[in-house]
Scaffold this active site. Sequence first.
Site: not given
Length: 282
Positions: A9, A140
């Site tokens: 990401k 996350d």
Amino acid sequence: MSRWPSPAKLNLFLYITGQRADGYHTLQTLFQFLDYGDTLTIEPRTDGQLRLLTPVAGVPDEENLIVRAARLLMRAASESDRLPAGSGADISVDKRLPMGGGLGGGSSNAATVLVALNHLWGCGLSEEELATLGLQLGADVPVFVRGHAAFAEGVGEILTPVEPEEKWYLVAHPGVSIPTPVIFRDPELPRNTPRRSINTLLNCEFSNDCELIARKRFREVDAALSWLLEYAPSRLTGTGACVFAEFNTESAARQVLDTAPAWLNGFVARGVNLSPLKQALL
């Protein structure tokens, strides 16, 4: 045996808006996935054993996020009578994402394990349940479980799906690993950036509140960003150490990568709003 993507990401922007009594920082950030990452190979077992075939040097298996995620799913599914008898797995990981790079490698691995084993074992936990489990492993993890680009608030767990432009990125690793606490404990880190609406933030120039600290404390990060900024808008992702430059085309990104100095390791990838893990389930 099946192979499952565990994508990277980027934090396209990251603003620290406060600090809670428990020490965690509140933030506003924009997550987008890359069509690049690690790959997990999973072989289901019927004897209840769980084995990590690719251990990480210096990290006991039971502390590895991959094993912790598998055990967490086992326990949650078992407690709700949704774990088929004998469920187990052999898991190996082909690592391409660096540790301490700000690309979410460990969190992504954990999410892939939760999603893949839930599917392979037939536990039937919902995405919401998997995301809640993921939050126990790291802030996350839920965005990787949900698999859609998102605006995140809170400590990163309050997610709103968004559709940022899917650009091409040159992602560079400066050759250092930055543990997240090193940045978050720095007394000079901004901790009071005003909260703004999604629309306001999406229409502002993107930046990262952690970048100045990372550049100041790690000369390698400073050198990498200084080099990238000669070619394109560039920023730190997460708390580092990786930095990225954005381009409109793959060829433009590769052209710059081809001129990179020998000390800078990098790759070119496309930003995607639907993660490769999510696509694997479709």
